[in-house]
Design an enzyme around this catalytic site. Structure first.
Site, PDB file in Angstrom:
ATOM      1  N   CYS A 167      29.905  36.414  44.449  1.00 42.99           N
ATOM      2  CA  CYS A 167      31.277  36.166  43.990  1.00 42.99           C
ATOM      3  C   CYS A 167      31.337  35.577  42.584  1.00 42.99           C
ATOM      4  CB  CYS A 167      31.979  35.238  44.968  1.00 42.99           C
ATOM      5  SG  CYS A 167      31.833  35.800  46.672  1.00 42.99           S
ATOM      6  N   HIS A 307      38.109  28.644  42.306  1.00 42.07           N
ATOM      7  CA  HIS A 307      37.479  29.660  43.146  1.00 42.07           C
ATOM      8  C   HIS A 307      38.311  29.830  44.413  1.00 42.07           C
ATOM      9  CE1 HIS A 307      34.396  32.311  44.552  1.00 42.07           C
ATOM     10  NE2 HIS A 307      34.115  31.553  45.601  1.00 42.07           N
ATOM     11  N   GLU A 318      35.232  22.258  46.615  1.00 39.88           N
ATOM     12  CA  GLU A 318      35.660  22.483  45.236  1.00 39.88           C
ATOM     13  C   GLU A 318      36.580  21.362  44.771  1.00 39.88           C
ATOM     14  OE1 GLU A 318      37.318  25.949  42.210  1.00 39.88           O
ATOM     15  OE2 GLU A 318      37.495  26.274  44.372  1.00 39.88           O
ATOM     16  N   LYS A 339      43.642  33.840  44.418  1.00 41.08           N
ATOM     17  CA  LYS A 339      43.164  34.587  45.581  1.00 41.08           C
ATOM     18  C   LYS A 339      44.177  34.527  46.726  1.00 41.08           C
ATOM     19  CE  LYS A 339      38.159  34.127  44.740  1.00 41.08           C
ATOM     20  NZ  LYS A 339      38.145  33.265  43.552  1.00 41.08           N
ATOM     21  N   HIS A 344      40.234  37.896  48.084  1.00 43.12           N
ATOM     22  CA  HIS A 344      38.967  37.560  47.422  1.00 43.12           C
ATOM     23  C   HIS A 344      38.262  38.855  47.035  1.00 43.12           C
ATOM     24  CE1 HIS A 344      35.382  35.823  46.102  1.00 43.12           C
ATOM     25  NE2 HIS A 344      34.969  35.190  47.187  1.00 43.12           N
ATOM     26  N   PHE A 403      27.601  33.230  47.242  1.00 40.66           N
ATOM     27  CA  PHE A 403      26.533  33.087  48.227  1.00 40.66           C
ATOM     28  C   PHE A 403      25.191  32.951  47.508  1.00 40.66           C
ATOM     29  CE2 PHE A 403      28.458  35.345  52.213  1.00 40.66           C
ATOM     30  CZ  PHE A 403      29.397  34.345  52.308  1.00 40.66           C
TER      31      PHE A 403
END
Length: 417
Positions: A167, A307, A318, A339, A344, A403
């Site tokens: 991502c 994010h 976050e 998002k 996403h 990830f």
């Protein structure tokens, strides 16, 4: 030995293909209106899956952008990248010729690449045998073919690459392009991210991880970052491409400048394959590195495009990372997760969100976090709930975390000469 001064880098072209619209204006208007691009999956029949919703692009026809004979040589993620790149290049006014081709490059990232082609041709293999596999199958699936096809389309002969960092791929692509221009290895870079994995195998895999929202009865309210009632992220697809250019090059052709890129940071959590590190330590380091690179004080940041995926731990950590880096200034920041509207977009997220961040600076409008009706007590800073605000941000940050614990952060500033 004297160090060579870093060149200034600006954004001169924007391109978007998103679940909110094809083109920058349509996507931006929808973002500012707080529209959702989430609906029931139509690209395949999702009836056997726990998550049956996604943020699909509506009305995209690759033949509007690509010659018919070339379409079958590419997966959808490349189709989207080419369309967004054409929009960005048209917007920039950049013309590539024999004289400048070697000074113009392409770096476009993706997280998963040609998943749809892999699934389709596996079925062909098992049902009809290996002789029925297309000779274009391998080029369709390889992630760097988005960058490759864009370079072929425009004749860009400069640096060419493709980060594959989940991502964070789009943000890493832009950051590396920023560095390339800074150090003088190119004058212009076409860069960003692309992704198209609304497929049975990809959705099924994320369902097995219990990462996706199953609010199938209420799709438009399913992506709800920082809300107490969030239950996972919503898969999206799309592409976000920007044209980066040395300031000298942009001024020489009187180009429109959306914003200046002033900082880039990257870090690794070294913790877990899918969970963020405790207290958001890796994300905090990444933001701090970008701030140091930019040479500005944290108090100068006005807006963060978070994010913010709509997952429990991701959103909370976050928030903690932002508080760690910004201290009391965290409560004076405007922070939003777009998002909530686009879903996403995985490897495309950083490219799309860089475009959004540049537009926030250019227009003075900060898009909202929609569906933020019942804020998580752990997420207690100003996430611009439900309605866009006009605050005229001068300096903004865009965060991407992936990830494997891979983190990337960009800082943009209003160009003022």
């Amino acid at each position: 030995m004297e160090s060579i001064p870093k060149r200034r880098v600006v954004i001169t072209g924007l391109g978007l293909v998103t679940p909110l619209g094809i083109g920058v204006e349509k996507s931006w208007d929808a973002l500012c209106n707080g529209d959702s691009g989430v609906s029931k999956i139509t690209l395949f029949d999702p009836k056997d899956l726990p998550a049956q919703i996604a943020a699909e692009i509506k009305g995209f026809n690759p033949s509007d952008w690509i010659e018919h004979k070339e379409i079958k040589k590419m997966d959808r993620f490349t189709h989207l990248a080419i369309a967004a790149s054409q929009i960005a290049m048209d917007d920039s006014g950049v013309k590539i010729s024999e004289e400048n081709a070697e000074r113009i490059g392409v770096i476009v990232g993706s997280g998963m690449g040609g998943m749809a082609a892999i699934e389709y041709y596996h079925t062909i293999l098992t049902e009809k045998g290996p002789k029925r596999i297309s000779p274009f199958f391998i080029p369709m699936t390889i992630i760097n073919l988005a960058s490759g096809q864009i370079s072929i389309r425009f004749g860009a002969k400069g640096p060419n690459s493709a980060p594959v960092t989940a991502c964070a791929a789009g943000t890493h692509a832009i950051g590396e392009s920023f560095r390339i221009i800074q150090r003088g290895d190119a004058d212009i870079m076409i860069t960003g991210g692309t992704e198209a994995v609304i497929t049975p195998l990809a959705i099924g895999g994320f369902c097995s991880m219990k990462a996706l929202s199953t609010r199938n009865h209420d799709p438009k309210r399913a992506s709800r970052p920082f809300d107490k009632d969030r239950d996972g992220f919503v898969m999206g697809e799309g592409a976000g491409i920007i044209v980066l250019e040395s300031l000298e090059s942009a001024l020489s052709r009187s180009a429109r400048i959306y914003a200046e890129v002033i900082g880039f940071g990257m870090s690794g959590d070294a913790y877990h394959i899918s969970s963020p590190s405790p207290n958001g330590e890796g994300a905090a380091r990444c933001m701090a590195i970008a701030l140091k690179d930019s040479g500005i004080d944290p108090s100068e940041i006005n807006y963060i495009n978070a994010h913010g995926t709509s997952t429990k731990y991701g959103d909370e950590l976050e928030t903690k990372a932002i508080k760690t880096v910004f201290g009391e200034h965290a409560y004076r920041l405007k922070v939003s997760s777009t998002k909530s509207m686009t879903g996403h977009l995985l490897g495309a997220a950083g490219g799309v969100e860089a475009v959004i961040t540049a537009l926030a600076i250019k227009t003075g409008i900060i898009p909202p976090t929609i569906n933020l009706d019942n804020p998580d007590p752990e997420c207690d800073i100003d996430y611009v709930p439900n309605k866009a605000v006009k605050t005229n941000p001068k300096v903004a940050m865009s965060n991407s975390f992936g990830f494997g614990g891979t983190n990337a952060c960009l800082i943009l500033r209003r160009y003022e000469g």
